[in-house]
Motif scaffolding. Structure first.
Motif: not given
Length: 117
Positions: A67-84
């Motif tokens: 249900r959840f997906t973690i991802s990272r964007d190194n160029a933006k120095d950001t980590v995301y957590l998509q929660m469905n």
């Protein structure tokens, strides 16, 4: 001093989705071996929800697998957590965590996710 700013929480109905973001300030996300999301409800211990390594390897708590997906964007120095497919039991304060190779850790201030039934 490195700062983590976690945002994106809010109120959502069961079955809905939210995306949390964790931005790294005064530092580079590449400084950290592992970026993670934890969550905590009052009276309970903080628990690991999802983690992603500098190589992109991920792991998830069994309760959010699929249900959840973690991802990272190194160029933006950001980590995301998509929660469905959110459930009422996902209601918690969600915290971003960054861990260096030295095992020193940094925490965000948290963002509240409330899932109504």
């Amino acid at each position: 001093q490195v700062q983590l700013v976690d945002t994106g929480g809010g109120l959502v109905q069961a079955g809905g989705s939210l995306r949390l973001s964790c931005a790294v300030f005064s530092g580079s996300i590449l400084s950290f071996n592992v970026m993670s999301w934890y969550r905590q409800v009052p009276g309970k211990q903080r628990e690991l929800v999802a983690a992603i390594t500098i190589f992109g390897n991920t792991n998830y708590a069994e309760s959010v697998q699929g249900r959840f997906t973690i991802s990272r964007d190194n160029a933006k120095d950001t980590v995301y957590l998509q929660m469905n497919s959110l459930k009422p039991e996902d209601t918690a304060v969600y915290y971003c965590n960054a861990r260096e190779r030295s095992l020193r850790m940094y925490w965000g201030k948290g963002t509240l996710v409330t899932v109504s039934s």
